[in-house]
Design a protein around this motif. Structure first.
Motif, PDB file in Angstrom:
ATOM      1  N   TRP A 153      55.413   7.801  18.142  1.00 42.16           N
ATOM      2  CA  TRP A 153      54.891   8.210  16.850  1.00 42.16           C
ATOM      3  C   TRP A 153      53.573   7.486  16.583  1.00 42.16           C
ATOM      4  N   ALA A 180      52.418   5.806  14.256  1.00 37.84           N
ATOM      5  CA  ALA A 180      52.506   4.459  13.692  1.00 37.84           C
ATOM      6  C   ALA A 180      52.766   3.403  14.755  1.00 37.84           C
ATOM      7  N   GLN A 181      53.281   3.832  15.920  1.00 32.37           N
ATOM      8  CA  GLN A 181      53.605   2.873  16.975  1.00 32.37           C
ATOM      9  C   GLN A 181      52.438   2.615  17.919  1.00 32.37           C
ATOM     10  N   PRO A 199      54.662  18.206   3.965  1.00 31.91           N
ATOM     11  CA  PRO A 199      55.610  17.261   4.554  1.00 31.91           C
ATOM     12  C   PRO A 199      55.236  15.811   4.268  1.00 31.91           C
ATOM     13  N   GLN A 200      53.955  15.508   4.243  1.00 25.97           N
ATOM     14  CA  GLN A 200      53.555  14.132   3.947  1.00 25.97           C
ATOM     15  C   GLN A 200      53.682  13.825   2.458  1.00 25.97           C
ATOM     16  N   GLY A 230      61.234   8.266   9.822  1.00 27.14           N
ATOM     17  CA  GLY A 230      60.499   9.116  10.756  1.00 27.14           C
ATOM     18  C   GLY A 230      59.044   8.698  10.856  1.00 27.14           C
ATOM     19  N   LEU A 231      58.509   8.209   9.727  1.00 26.56           N
ATOM     20  CA  LEU A 231      57.094   7.861   9.743  1.00 26.56           C
ATOM     21  C   LEU A 231      56.845   6.442  10.224  1.00 26.56           C
ATOM     22  N   ASP A 232      57.781   5.539   9.903  1.00 25.20           N
ATOM     23  CA  ASP A 232      57.488   4.135  10.198  1.00 25.20           C
ATOM     24  C   ASP A 232      57.969   3.690  11.567  1.00 25.20           C
ATOM     25  N   HIS A 233      59.199   4.070  11.915  1.00 27.57           N
ATOM     26  CA  HIS A 233      59.727   3.518  13.154  1.00 27.57           C
ATOM     27  C   HIS A 233      59.811   4.545  14.272  1.00 27.57           C
ATOM     28  N   GLY A 234      59.499   5.755  13.934  1.00 26.91           N
ATOM     29  CA  GLY A 234      59.423   6.762  14.983  1.00 26.91           C
ATOM     30  C   GLY A 234      60.737   7.164  15.602  1.00 26.91           C
ATOM     31  N   ARG A 235      61.674   7.594  14.736  1.00 22.98           N
ATOM     32  CA  ARG A 235      62.898   8.151  15.324  1.00 22.98           C
ATOM     33  C   ARG A 235      62.584   9.526  15.851  1.00 22.98           C
ATOM     34  N   ARG A 255      62.915  13.236  16.352  1.00 18.99           N
ATOM     35  CA  ARG A 255      63.655  14.244  15.570  1.00 18.99           C
ATOM     36  C   ARG A 255      64.035  15.418  16.436  1.00 18.99           C
ATOM     37  N   PRO A 279      50.848  11.844  10.706  1.00 18.16           N
ATOM     38  CA  PRO A 279      51.830  10.765  10.832  1.00 18.16           C
ATOM     39  C   PRO A 279      53.277  11.253  10.886  1.00 18.16           C
ATOM     40  N   HIS A 280      53.509  12.471  10.406  1.00 23.74           N
ATOM     41  CA  HIS A 280      54.887  12.951  10.358  1.00 23.74           C
ATOM     42  C   HIS A 280      55.265  13.712  11.629  1.00 23.74           C
TER      43      HIS A 280
END
Lengths: 219, 220, 257
Positions: C145, C147-148, B135-136, B213-218, B220, C102-103
């Motif tokens: 997440w 990253a936050q 996934p990464q 998904g990775l940067d802003h954390g939506r 899922r 991270p995912h």
């Protein structure tokens, strides 16, 4: 399915002879791609937008459309404008032109990898733009990108069979002729595949050697 | 002098075939790329060597030669495939071999600490690969994959040489019939270019969606 | 106290560089052991061997009486992977650089392993994760997440993630070294609580000397690949026998740890 080794041995000389055309096309195409690519890279960096943008658009267009169609254009469309090229010449120009767009991207990456300070030093020593390019920038930009350039040369080599579509008698065309005459396709086509494989593996090894030599030279 | 409107229907038919070929070959390429890319990294000889062989052979030989080989030689092995399937298979496997290197590179680029954290949590190697590493890695694979898809699109023009009625074949046929070479080739060049741009745009969009998904954390 | 971790004559080199030159060590169930020493002395390598991230070149590593690696395991191939994993399940580790996934969001980071590895049912895994996240003070961040999060928060998630597997032995590899100074205290406080709860064996590689003195049952001083000195914190920190130990502690004090 039987692979007739005797037959394969028998046709090998014909294929190797046709391979000379393949190699000649690769060499000529490479010359065009290397020189034109550098010119395109420089043009894209031009300060005048009237030069840089059309060149950029041209490069993207050529990269985004099939080489085969470009070959057809040179072979079928140019004659209507009065320019008739021999098949080999048309094919080589198409190859060189197509791959010059790839090499121009490689050169661009190499040039952009040169630290800003080199340009500044050249300006301080009163080099003009052309001199800076020729004596300071290009000699430093080329060695790191030689492997990438080498890979594109190998790709070009593998694209030479397209010349068979505009009636050039290179190695694939020769194989098809043998097949049409003798109704045995497996030997000629497999041999052609093997010839390409061996030559590209040797080239890949050669590129690695050049890479090492250049890296060692720097240290 | 046939009006432009008469040129369009046969070219449109060719365009549809080109799109079918591209999609079909892309599916094969993605499958082959993952299997060979992961297989290349396997500890088992019986997975690694076939993967290496596949990758080297399909990358080291010419796409057109592979196409002809599949078309002329496979029937001798008893595999009677239609030209369309042979073309899709050859192109898909060709692109897949390059894709395998992209997959391999992306997997190896995932930070070592991720694998170590998975070991510390006592995950099996399969779980680590499928749920943590791949996934990464997928995000890193997207830009080069986009370029490979464009190469695949351009390679579909090659199947015109084994008489599949895709866009380039239709253009050649029209040229022979109407001798309006300039307009015809200009038209298909523009069509190919438009498709290349669409592929690039789609890949960038996909990158944006996955990265969010990775940067802003939506959630899922 | 029964022995839960035992190393006998363990050696490990990376290439030509010897890192562990013969380690003999026994740790009892429930013991809290701090490992201190200069960089490159082999402290992290010790933890890596215990966590099966690397294999020793020589010597025996036993967990709860069972050797991690047997005669049957050749260089690359493990003969009985299931056996190794069964033993490995008793050990957990928290890393210097957190290594969060991270995912996945915070909750999934903590539920992933209990779900997939321990096959805990989803509802129970969820409840367990929330319990541990609450314990580390991040109950309100379950949907966040990685990253936050700040460094300290990431490390708390990492601790909760490791704890959720309920290992008998927990390894901590310099878990505050990558944190901004103001976040270190919070993590140390968490470790302090864990050590007081006495629910598991803890091996802590650290540069935080005050913490090591307060919370450990025993301190190991590593130097150049051997355990130069070991003993209760009072002795090691105030009446060390060896010169090198004294030098090291002096240099740490001067740096203001």
């Amino acid at each position: 399915m039987i692979f007739d080794w005797a037959f394969a041995w028998h046709i090998l000389p014909q294929l190797v002879k046709a391979l000379r055309i393949t190699i000649a096309a690769t060499v000529c195409g490479t010359l065009i791609a290397m020189i034109l690519g550098l010119a395109l890279a420089a043009a894209r960096r031009a300060r005048s937008r009237w030069l840089a943008w059309p060149v950029a658009g041209f490069v993207e267009f050529i990269r985004g459309t099939p080489l085969l169609v470009q070959m057809y254009v040179l072979f079928y469309v140019l004659p209507e404008a009065g320019v008739v090229l021999a098949p080999f010449v048309a094919g080589v120009i198409a190859l060189g032109l197509h791959y010059s767009t790839y090499t121009s991207e490689v050169y661009r990456a190499g040039i952009e990898g040169i630290p800003r300070g080199q340009w500044d030093a050249a300006a301080a020593l009163n080099f003009n733009r052309w001199q800076t390019f020729r004596h300071i920038i290009v000699p430093q930009a080329i060695p790191p990108v030689v492997p990438a350039l080498g890979n594109y040369i190998v790709s070009m080599f593998k694209d030479t069979p397209l010349l068979s579509a505009i009636t050039v008698l290179e190695v694939l065309q020769q194989a098809k002729l043998i097949g049409a005459q003798t109704f045995r396709y497996i030997e000629p086509l497999t041999l052609v595949g093997a010839l390409f494989l061996v030559l590209s593996l040797i080239s890949a090894a050669g590129i690695r050697v050049v890479e090492h030599r250049l890296a060692r030279g720097k240290m | 002098m046939a009006p432009l409107t008469e040129l369009i229907p046969p070219l449109a038919d060719g365009l549809v075939v080109t799109i079918e070929l591209t999609l079909g070959a892309a599916a094969i390429a993605i499958g082959a790329a993952f299997v060979a890319g992961v297989g290349r990294l396997s500890r088992h000889h019986w997975l690694r060597y076939p993967a290496i062989a596949y990758i080297e052979i399909f990358r080291g030989t010419s796409a057109l030669v592979q196409l002809f080989w599949f078309y002329f030689v496979l029937p001798l092995f008893g595999l009677n495939l239609s030209a369309m399937v042979a073309g899709m298979l050859a192109l898909g496997l060709n692109t897949g071999a390059y894709g395998a290197e992209v997959v391999r590179g992306a997997i190896q680029a995932v930070p070592r600490g991720q694998r170590e954290a998975a070991v510390a949590l006592n995950m099996t190697r399969a779980q680590t690969l499928m749920r943590i590493i791949v996934p990464q890695a997928v995000i890193a694979m997207l830009p080069p994959a986009g370029n490979l898809l464009i190469e695949l699109l351009k390679n579909t023009s090659l199947v015109s040489l084994i008489a599949i009625a895709e866009l380039t074949f239709r253009a050649q046929a029209l040229r022979a019939a109407t001798l309006q070479t300039g307009e015809i080739f200009a038209l298909i060049l523009i069509l190919y270019f438009a498709m290349s741009l669409m592929i690039m745009g789609t890949v960038r969009w996909l990158e944006g969606r996955l990265a969010r998904g990775l940067d802003h954390g939506r959630v899922r | 106290m029964e022995t839960i971790v035992k190393l006998s004559k363990v050696e490990k080199s990376y290439g030509a560089l010897p890192v562990l030159r013969g380690i003999d060590l026994e740790i009892g169930r429930g013991e809290v052991v701090s490992v201190i020493g200069p960089s490159g002395s082999g402290k992290s390598t010790l933890l890596r061997l215990l966590m099966t991230l690397d294999r020793p070149d020589a010597g025996l590593v036993e967990i709860d009486g069972e050797p991690l690696w047997t005669e049957a395991d050749q260089d690359g191939r493990i003969a009985d992977r299931a056996r190794l994993r069964r033993i490995r399940g008793k050990i957990g580790m928290v890393f210097q650089h957190f290594n969060l996934f991270p995912h996945m969001n915070v909750l999934r980071n903590v539920t992933e392993a209990p779900l997939r590895v321990l096959k805990v049912p989803a509802a129970e895994a969820d409840a367990r994760a929330r319990e541990y996240l609450e314990m580390v003070g991040l109950a309100d961040k379950v949907d966040a997440w990685p990253a936050q999060l700040s460094g300290g928060q990431k490390q708390r998630v990492a601790i909760a993630r490791a704890l959720a597997m309920r290992p008998a032995i927990m390894l901590f590899d310099e878990i505050t070294s990558a944190l901004d100074p103001e976040l270190v205290g919070g993590i140390l406080e968490l470790l302090r609580e864990l050590s007081r709860a006495r629910s598991m064996t803890m091996i802590i590689v650290t540069h935080q000397m005050r913490f090591a003195e307060e919370c450990s049952d025993r301190v190991l001083f590593f130097d150049q690949g051997v355990i130069l000195e070991e003993g209760p914190p009072k002795i090691i920190f105030h009446e060390p026998r060896e010169e090198r130990t004294k030098e090291f502690l002096k240099s740490i004090l001067e740096a203001g740890a």
